[in-house]
Design a protein around this motif. Structure first.
Motif, PDB file in Angstrom:
ATOM      1  N   VAL A  19       0.835  -1.195   0.000  1.00 25.69           N
ATOM      2  CA  VAL A  19       0.000   0.000   0.000  1.00 25.69           C
ATOM      3  C   VAL A  19       0.873   1.248   0.000  1.00 25.69           C
ATOM      4  CG1 VAL A  19      -1.733   1.272   1.317  1.00 25.69           C
ATOM      5  CG2 VAL A  19      -1.874  -1.215   1.144  1.00 25.69           C
ATOM      6  N   TYR A  21       3.950   1.737  -1.191  1.00 26.50           N
ATOM      7  CA  TYR A  21       4.669   1.996  -2.435  1.00 26.50           C
ATOM      8  C   TYR A  21       3.687   2.085  -3.605  1.00 26.50           C
ATOM      9  CZ  TYR A  21       8.961   1.029   0.039  1.00 26.50           C
ATOM     10  OH  TYR A  21      10.002   1.086   0.902  1.00 26.50           O
ATOM     11  N   ALA A  22       3.772   3.139  -4.340  1.00 29.15           N
ATOM     12  CA  ALA A  22       2.868   3.335  -5.481  1.00 29.15           C
ATOM     13  C   ALA A  22       3.164   2.334  -6.589  1.00 29.15           C
ATOM     14  CB  ALA A  22       3.005   4.754  -6.010  1.00 29.15           C
ATOM     15  N   SER A  23       4.337   1.745  -6.578  1.00 37.11           N
ATOM     16  CA  SER A  23       4.679   0.774  -7.613  1.00 37.11           C
ATOM     17  C   SER A  23       3.832  -0.487  -7.519  1.00 37.11           C
ATOM     18  CB  SER A  23       6.161   0.402  -7.529  1.00 37.11           C
ATOM     19  OG  SER A  23       6.432  -0.234  -6.302  1.00 37.11           O
ATOM     20  N   LEU A  25       0.757  -0.559  -7.528  1.00 41.16           N
ATOM     21  CA  LEU A  25      -0.476  -0.340  -8.279  1.00 41.16           C
ATOM     22  C   LEU A  25      -0.567  -1.263  -9.492  1.00 41.16           C
ATOM     23  CD1 LEU A  25      -3.045   1.326  -8.515  1.00 41.16           C
ATOM     24  CD2 LEU A  25      -1.763   2.975  -9.862  1.00 41.16           C
ATOM     25  N   GLN A  26       0.573  -1.587 -10.092  1.00 39.46           N
ATOM     26  CA  GLN A  26       0.548  -2.471 -11.257  1.00 39.46           C
ATOM     27  C   GLN A  26      -0.002  -3.850 -10.903  1.00 39.46           C
ATOM     28  OE1 GLN A  26       4.588  -2.592 -12.516  1.00 39.46           O
ATOM     29  NE2 GLN A  26       5.312  -3.635 -10.693  1.00 39.46           N
ATOM     30  N   ASP A  27       0.261  -4.332  -9.692  1.00 42.20           N
ATOM     31  CA  ASP A  27      -0.295  -5.620  -9.273  1.00 42.20           C
ATOM     32  C   ASP A  27      -1.816  -5.561  -9.211  1.00 42.20           C
ATOM     33  OD1 ASP A  27       2.210  -6.794  -8.964  1.00 42.20           O
ATOM     34  OD2 ASP A  27       2.396  -6.045  -6.912  1.00 42.20           O
ATOM     35  N   LEU A  28      -2.323  -4.492  -8.645  1.00 44.07           N
ATOM     36  CA  LEU A  28      -3.770  -4.340  -8.559  1.00 44.07           C
ATOM     37  C   LEU A  28      -4.397  -4.227  -9.944  1.00 44.07           C
ATOM     38  CD1 LEU A  28      -3.959  -1.788  -5.610  1.00 44.07           C
ATOM     39  CD2 LEU A  28      -4.479  -4.227  -5.544  1.00 44.07           C
ATOM     40  N   LEU A  29      -3.754  -3.471 -10.824  1.00 46.35           N
ATOM     41  CA  LEU A  29      -4.314  -3.281 -12.161  1.00 46.35           C
ATOM     42  C   LEU A  29      -4.340  -4.570 -12.959  1.00 46.35           C
ATOM     43  CD1 LEU A  29      -2.849   0.162 -13.240  1.00 46.35           C
ATOM     44  CD2 LEU A  29      -5.232  -0.408 -12.785  1.00 46.35           C
ATOM     45  N   SER A  56      -0.435  -3.739 -17.997  1.00 47.01           N
ATOM     46  CA  SER A  56      -0.216  -3.280 -16.623  1.00 47.01           C
ATOM     47  C   SER A  56       1.006  -3.960 -16.016  1.00 47.01           C
ATOM     48  CB  SER A  56      -1.425  -3.588 -15.751  1.00 47.01           C
ATOM     49  OG  SER A  56      -2.558  -2.925 -16.234  1.00 47.01           O
ATOM     50  N   LYS A  57       1.128  -5.251 -16.255  1.00 47.29           N
ATOM     51  CA  LYS A  57       2.246  -6.026 -15.723  1.00 47.29           C
ATOM     52  C   LYS A  57       2.363  -7.306 -16.533  1.00 47.29           C
ATOM     53  CE  LYS A  57       4.145  -7.735 -11.418  1.00 47.29           C
ATOM     54  NZ  LYS A  57       3.936  -7.913  -9.992  1.00 47.29           N
TER      55      LYS A  57
END
Length: 181
Positions: A19, A21-23, A25-29, A56-57
């Motif tokens: 949460v 680290y903004a990085s 976010l790719q996992d969530l996307l 996204s990833k």
């Protein structure tokens, strides 16, 4: 049971870093788009969502495989064929974007220690990674977003012991799943 496990996942300190680290976010996307691809029900819509997941990833390719298996098991054969063709198109578009447009090939950057290792070294590192995450889940100390270590030889401390623990954990988990089923 599901609510309890979700609450543990929610409040466990190991997850707070994702949460912070903004990085992450790719996992969530990639998971969001991949899950939507399973729920859409139309091969073309699923393929577009899988492309978003893949963009996204790169792990989004797992969602493409899972969506293909879902269609193969639970959808009519005609829809499965259309999805297969659409997934092939998605993979070709992604390959063109990655290799043709961005010129990003394998191991070009060497951002992490494990990315520069040969396959044998990567395979030697897997049991240690699994043991690290099991220990971190139970005893959340010294948390970090990135682990820059690798296993270079099959020693007892770095390979054999983690392998025994990882296999025992997976066998225990599989046994519990069969017992509960």
């Amino acid at each position: 049971l599901a609510l309890g496990l979700a609450m543990v996942f929610l409040v466990h300190p190991m997850n707070t870093e994702a949460v912070v680290y903004a990085s992450a976010l790719q996992d969530l996307l990639f998971f969001f788009f991949g899950t939507l691809a399973l729920l859409v029900g139309r091969p073309v819509g699923s393929a577009l969502l899988l492309l978003c997941s893949l963009l996204s990833k790169e792990t989004g390719v797992v969602m493409a495989v899972l969506t293909g298996l879902y269609y193969l098991l639970f959808r009519p054969l005609k829809a499965t064929r259309r999805l297969g063709i659409a997934i092939l198109g998605v993979l070709l578009v992604y390959a063109w974007l990655r290799f043709g447009v961005a010129h990003v090939f394998f191991n070009k950057h060497g951002l992490t220690a494990i990315s520069t290792m040969p396959l044998a070294g990567r395979l030697l590192t897997i049991p240690s990674i699994i043991l690290f995450y099991l220990k971190t889940y139970i005893f959340p100390m010294n948390l970090a977003i990135s682990q820059q270590w690798v296993v270079r030889s099959a020693s007892r401390e770095q390979f054999v012991i983690p392998l025994v623990f990882a296999v025992a954990f997976f066998l225990l988990t599989a046994g519990m799943a069969v017992w509960l089923w």
